[in-house]
Design a protein around this motif. Structure first.
Motif, mmCIF file in Angstrom:
data_model
loop_
_atom_site.group_PDB
_atom_site.id
_atom_site.type_symbol
_atom_site.label_atom_id
_atom_site.label_comp_id
_atom_site.label_asym_id
_atom_site.label_seq_id
_atom_site.Cartn_x
_atom_site.Cartn_y
_atom_site.Cartn_z
ATOM 1 N N GLN A 1 11.118 -8.005 -7.963
ATOM 2 C CA GLN A 1 10.389 -7.247 -6.957
ATOM 3 C C GLN A 1 10.662 -5.757 -7.123
ATOM 4 N N SER B 1 11.400 -1.963 -6.040
ATOM 5 C CA SER B 1 12.169 -1.418 -4.929
ATOM 6 C C SER B 1 11.231 -0.713 -3.949
ATOM 7 N N SER C 1 7.278 -3.937 -2.820
ATOM 8 C CA SER C 1 8.405 -4.700 -2.293
ATOM 9 C C SER C 1 7.939 -5.504 -1.084
#
Length: 178
Positions: free
Chosen positions: A23, A25, A88
């Protein structure tokens, strides 16, 4: 033979079900979303101008439909560009809000042009044209969202933050001697 089958099955499983991608940030999500928001806010004056011209009584300018459609396509392209952006988990609601605001902008300009440039102007169309007021509150929300995310990104990447622009997280960089 059985051993070979096991390896083939495992290889096929790996192809069909690759491990999930890491994922992004929060900081990288903001870095990706902000240029798109910049382009959306940049289009707003053109959208407002088109809607204002559509609201004016009388026959619209000959090039109004062409200019309006260019703005509509601009917002459509922004929505298209937003779709594949990975963000994210924290930023998924923000991405959805951006998508909704872009759709509203696209729809508002499209409806204004459609109403103003229709060859048959009915009484309802004339009333609708007179009531057009631009992008309104959603236009303001898009600008505020862009401003808020930009400030948040600056706080995350500015001097003294954990994510300074040059070198990644502060904890990963060698300390500088005085």
């Amino acid at each position: 033979m059985r051993k070979h089958f096991h390896h083939v099955r495992r290889a096929l499983n790996d192809l069909l079900h690759p491990p999930p991608a890491p994922q992004p940030s929060h900081t990288s999500s903001l870095a990706t979303l902000l240029p798109l928001l910049d382009r959306a806010v940049f289009l707003q004056p053109q959208a407002e101008q088109v809607i204002q011209e559509c609201a004016a009584p009388g026959k619209p300018a000959e090039d109004l439909a062409q200019r309006g459609n260019a703005v509509v396509v601009g917002y459509w392209k922004l929505r298209r560009d937003l779709l594949p952006i990975e963000v994210s988990v924290v930023d998924r609601p923000v991405k959805e809000r951006i998508r909704s605001l872009l759709l509203y902008h696209e729809w508002s300009v499209h409806e204004a042009v459609d109403c103003a440039c229709s060859p048959q102007q009915t009484g309802k169309m004339r009333i609708a044209r007179a009531q057009m007021r631009g992008l309104g509150a959603p236009g303001t929300r898009l600008r505020e969202l862009r401003q808020d995310l930009s400030a948040e990104y600056a706080a995350l990447t500015g001097p003294g933050s954990d994510q300074e622009e040059n070198g990644g997280p502060a904890a990963c960089r060698p300390s500088q001697a005085p």
